[in-house]
Scaffold this active site. Sequence first.
Site, short mmCIF file in Angstrom:
data_model
loop_
_atom_site.label_atom_id
_atom_site.label_comp_id
_atom_site.label_asym_id
_atom_site.label_seq_id
_atom_site.Cartn_x
_atom_site.Cartn_y
_atom_site.Cartn_z
N CYS A 1 -30.93 79.04 -36.88
CA CYS A 1 -31.15 79.57 -35.54
C CYS A 1 -29.82 79.40 -34.80
CB CYS A 1 -32.13 78.62 -34.99
SG CYS A 1 -32.19 78.82 -33.26
N CYS B 1 -28.72 86.31 -33.09
CA CYS B 1 -29.84 85.82 -33.04
C CYS B 1 -30.59 86.06 -34.28
CB CYS B 1 -30.64 86.37 -31.74
SG CYS B 1 -32.60 85.64 -31.90
N HIS C 1 -33.53 86.16 -35.31
CA HIS C 1 -34.56 87.16 -35.07
C HIS C 1 -34.29 88.69 -35.24
CE1 HIS C 1 -36.91 83.68 -33.57
NE2 HIS C 1 -38.08 84.58 -33.80
N1 DGL Z 1 -33.84 82.63 -33.76
C1 DGL Z 1 -33.02 82.00 -32.66
C2 DGL Z 1 -31.56 82.11 -32.81
O1 DGL Z 1 -30.88 82.64 -33.56
C3 DGL Z 1 -33.50 82.07 -31.27
C4 DGL Z 1 -34.81 82.30 -30.87
C5 DGL Z 1 -35.39 81.73 -29.77
O2 DGL Z 1 -34.96 82.06 -28.56
O3 DGL Z 1 -36.14 80.87 -29.92
O4 DGL Z 1 -30.95 82.06 -31.82
#
Ligand code: DGL
Length: 271
Positions: A73, A185, A187
């Site tokens: 993350c 990110c 995601h």
């Molecule tokens: N997947 C997360 C990232 O790489 C963040 C997603 C979230 O806002 O929780 O920053």
Amino acid sequence: MTKTIAFFDSGIGGLPYLIHLKNIKPDFNYVYLADTANFPYGIKSGEMIKEIVLSAISRFIEITAPDVVVIACNTASVITLPYLREKFAVPFIGVVPAVKPAASMSENKRIGLFATNKTVSDNYTDNLISQFAGNCEVYKYADSNIVSFIETKMFESDKKQILDFLRPAAEFFIEKDVDHVVLGCTHFLFIDDILEDLFPPQIKTISSREGVSRQILHILGESNAAAGGSIKNNQVEADNAKNCFYVTSETNREYYKKVAAAFRLQFAGVI
Ligand code: DGL
């Protein structure tokens, strides 16, 4: 003994990183924790993120006793990595936006950063940009609705709905005339191919996935021959190791069970 690799994210964003390594090393044990009780991280304060990550990671390490923990993350890595390394003996690997490779690959020296609100506005990112992309114009774009859409709806949406959701972000980067967009990110690795459909051919996306797999293998003293290869999609190969997917809340249990099954992970409930 079989090595156990732990992946952590606020939600499902770390799965493309897990899958990338699993396709290279199918015999490791893989454990995954989605901190669904606290999703999304990207709109929280740094202090809050530190507190919730520490609490979730403590339980995760206690239950799974991993050989290495991957903070898959960007938001959590940017805020908590040095702090986690101080607290726990197990090695941590973080995920930070691939600004450095994007800057060196960019021909027109215009790059995009697509990440969470917290990541695009944090000092860490400003430092990363001035250190490694000082010769580039960097255009940042954050949209917490896209992150939430990917977390909770994407697997039940059709391609047209996904394209419609992503179009404003794609148009922003096209208008800025960048030639590389950093997926800052985790995601967004799920929508890599779809973004490339929206972009003209000269715009490429770039993530830290290959670099992270290479670093994990290096820390474990394993051969990393395939880590820089072309495994880019999120396809899951057959496996025979023990792989578990945990969450931190009962919310959307059936949905997360389906996601875990799609990635050949056993849904192991709340920790
Ligand atoms: N997947 C997360 C990232 O790489 C963040 C997603 C979230 O806002 O929780 O920053």
